[in-house]
Motif scaffolding. Structure first.
Motif, short mmCIF file in Angstrom:
data_model
loop_
_atom_site.label_atom_id
_atom_site.label_comp_id
_atom_site.label_asym_id
_atom_site.label_seq_id
_atom_site.Cartn_x
_atom_site.Cartn_y
_atom_site.Cartn_z
N ASP A 30 0.84 -1.19 0.00
CA ASP A 30 0.00 0.00 0.00
C ASP A 30 0.88 1.26 0.00
OD1 ASP A 30 0.95 -0.07 2.58
OD2 ASP A 30 -0.92 0.58 3.49
N ARG A 35 1.14 -2.29 4.76
CA ARG A 35 0.51 -3.58 4.50
C ARG A 35 0.95 -4.15 3.16
NH1 ARG A 35 -5.76 -3.67 6.78
NH2 ARG A 35 -5.18 -3.39 8.96
N VAL A 37 -0.19 -7.18 0.32
CA VAL A 37 -1.15 -8.18 -0.15
C VAL A 37 -0.42 -9.04 -1.16
CG1 VAL A 37 -2.09 -6.59 -1.89
CG2 VAL A 37 -3.41 -8.58 -1.17
N LEU A 47 -3.09 -11.11 3.46
CA LEU A 47 -2.84 -9.74 3.89
C LEU A 47 -1.89 -9.75 5.08
CD1 LEU A 47 -6.24 -7.84 3.64
CD2 LEU A 47 -4.07 -7.07 2.71
N TRP A 48 -0.84 -8.92 4.98
CA TRP A 48 0.18 -8.82 6.03
C TRP A 48 0.20 -7.39 6.53
CZ3 TRP A 48 3.11 -13.57 6.08
CH2 TRP A 48 2.93 -14.37 4.95
N ASP A 49 0.36 -7.22 7.82
CA ASP A 49 0.44 -5.88 8.42
C ASP A 49 1.69 -5.83 9.29
OD1 ASP A 49 -1.47 -3.35 9.03
OD2 ASP A 49 -0.26 -3.87 10.78
N ALA A 59 0.38 -13.88 8.31
CA ALA A 59 -0.64 -13.04 7.69
C ALA A 59 -1.87 -12.99 8.59
CB ALA A 59 -1.01 -13.58 6.32
N TRP A 76 -2.75 -1.93 -5.23
CA TRP A 76 -3.39 -1.03 -4.27
C TRP A 76 -3.81 0.25 -4.97
CZ3 TRP A 76 -4.75 -1.87 0.73
CH2 TRP A 76 -4.19 -2.97 1.39
N ARG A 97 -9.52 -2.32 2.42
CA ARG A 97 -8.20 -2.42 3.05
C ARG A 97 -8.06 -3.67 3.91
NH1 ARG A 97 -3.84 0.68 4.04
NH2 ARG A 97 -2.80 0.48 6.06
N ASP A 98 -9.16 -4.16 4.47
CA ASP A 98 -9.12 -5.32 5.36
C ASP A 98 -9.44 -6.63 4.65
OD1 ASP A 98 -8.50 -3.72 7.58
OD2 ASP A 98 -10.61 -3.22 7.85
#
Length: 486
Positions: A30, A35, A37, A47-49, A59, A76, A97-98
């Motif tokens: 992003d 984050r 993806v 998805l990783w944060d 993830a 993104w 986003r989630d």
């Protein structure tokens, strides 16, 4: 050239994200760099944060966007609030986003021959790209020989269609990838027949403004086409083991070519560095069992600036300008995040302070037992006011008038009713009064003979009935005749 003379690359440290089981075929960060993806040949998106991960580097969300179709592209949006997912099916998907699905765009009618009259793609979608200025517009390329411009608010039909005509027999070709120029005025596409086409967005898209036939070898899958920051140079990563630089002011021949970069996967890409001076791409392992290479090339002449050996073949490469970190998707299913402790910011560096949790020792347990906790009774949840935002007295008075919250017992039954309680609503009470059973309040004989007087007075309806009636054997004697007899 010594290593000290080389520019500062963020490659001294690495963090490996291990969750996929097959080739990483799509990867995106992003705009804030918080984050990641990722998509793979194992059909999963993850998805990783960085801010929410611990030392296990897992993830926080995994899902299958299109069943048994592997993921081809992920992008993104410029505001970082949503992303596009392109799989091997016909329909692009938009997620927030989630990772919650926002919309699935329509697929076209395969029986319509003219591609401009279909409301979506009729063959597999290969790539996507967001408009750099307008957050609602994006483009998709497909094997149906079209590039379609979409609006995120209309999933039922695309905004415009660009039909690509090939020089080969059949006049159709598979479009492998597409892109926007930094100003959003030019759309570029690379095709399976080796051609590269450019269109100006203010035209009717009937024919491309610039084209190069045979830019790459025919029947090879070009992995990426990217504009430089100035919008005058184009970088293409071909499936023919080459990487080429093009100048749109002299578009007939490439400015520079490098041909010793083995391409093992069609999604292999190449990107410019944030300062627009270098190019980074992955090269496959030539001999089985050997390691892959991450190549850093000079923009001027495509000479090798630095070569970094990695455990597996790099497929997807990203160099994020804000956090100054290089994220690489590998053929073994791992995502390698390279960074520098001095020049990089946030991202993988956030994981340095999140080591494994400390084990509880005997001393910790003994200290906890030696100092028991003191609990204030009114601090417990059962005594605490559940709604602190409102006045307690006003809320208590309102709850007291509510039969359910105050748990008031049922009131005694009053008024007419039969067989228990009368209905709770006013309508039921009225209806029950209307159909009230009154048979107990009157004599049954009167109820049967109450229409006898009416029949005697109104003989219109009872004349025929009187004629056919038998005469009574014992007639009732009037009082006057009884007195005369006496």
């Amino acid at each position: 050239m010594n290593d000290s003379d080389l520019p500062e690359y963020p490659i001294t440290h690495e963090v490996v994200l291990k969750d996929h089981t097959k080739v990483i075929s799509a990867l995106a960060l992003d705009p804030s760099g918080a984050r990641i993806v990722s998509g793979s040949h194992d059909y999963d998106c993850k998805l990783w944060d960085f801010g929410g991960m611990d030392h296990r580097c897992q993830a926080f969300k995994t899902w299958e966007p299109a069943g048994s179709y592997h993921i081809r592209d992920l992008k993104w949006s410029n505001d970082g609030q949503q992303f596009l997912c392109i799989s091997g099916n016909l329909q692009p998907k938009l997620y927030d986003r989630d990772g919650e699905e926002i919309s699935t765009f329509i697929k076209g009618d395969p029986y319509i021959r003219d591609m401009k009259h279909t409301s979506g793609h009729v063959s597999e979608v290969t790539a996507c790209c967001w408009h750099p200025k307008d957050p609602k517009l994006f483009i998709t390329s497909s094997a149906d020989s079209t590039v379609r411009i979409w609006d995120t608010e209309n999933k039922r039909k695309q905004k415009s269609v660009i039909v690509v005509k090939s020089k080969d027999r059949g006049a159709r070709t598979k479009i492998m990838t597409c892109t926007y120029s930094p100003d959003g005025n030019t759309i570029g596409a690379a095709c399976m027949d080796g051609a590269i086409h450019l269109w100006q967005t203010n035209t009717n898209f009937v024919r491309p403004n610039l084209s190069v036939e045979g830019a790459h070898a025919k029947e090879t899958e070009t992995g990426s086409i990217v504009f430089s920051i100035d919008g005058k140079t184009i970088l293409t990563r071909g499936g023919d083991n080459t990487i080429k630089l093009w100048d749109i002011r002299a578009f007939k021949k490439p400015v520079a070519t490098r041909a010793d970069l083995p391409t093992l996967y069609p999604n292999t890409n190449a990107v410019f560095s944030p300062d627009d001076k270098y190019i980074i791409t992955g090269a496959g392992a030539v001999v089985k069992g050997s390691s892959g290479r991450l190549m850093f090339l000079k923009k001027d002449g495509l000479g090798v600036e630095k070569e970094l050996e990695v455990d597996s073949t790099p497929v997807k490469v990203l160099w994020h300008p804000k956090i100054n970190q290089i994220v690489t998707g590998m053929a073994n299913g791992q995502i390698c995040v390279l960074y520098s402790p001095t020049t990089s910011q946030n991202g993988a560096k956030l994981l340095l302070n999140k080591g494994p949790p400390r084990k509880v020792t005997v001393e910790d347990m003994s200290d906890a037992l030696a100092a028991p906790a003191i609990i204030t009774p009114h601090a417990l949840p059962m005594y605490r006011d559940l709604d602190p935002g409102r006045g307690t007295k006003r809320k208590r008075d309102k709850d007291r008038s509510d039969p359910k919250k105050s748990r008031r017992p049922d009131l005694p039954v009053n008024g007419p009713g039969k067989g228990g309680r009368v209905g709770a609503s006013a309508t039921q009470h009225v209806v029950q009064n209307l159909v009230r059973d009154t048979t107990r309040d009157e004599d049954p004989r009167e109820a049967l003979l109450k229409y006898a007087d009416i029949a005697e007075k109104d003989s219109v309806w009872t004349s025929a009935w009187k004629i056919n009636q038998p005469k009574p054997v014992f007639a009732e004697v009037p009082p006057e005749e009884d007195e005369e007899e006496k």
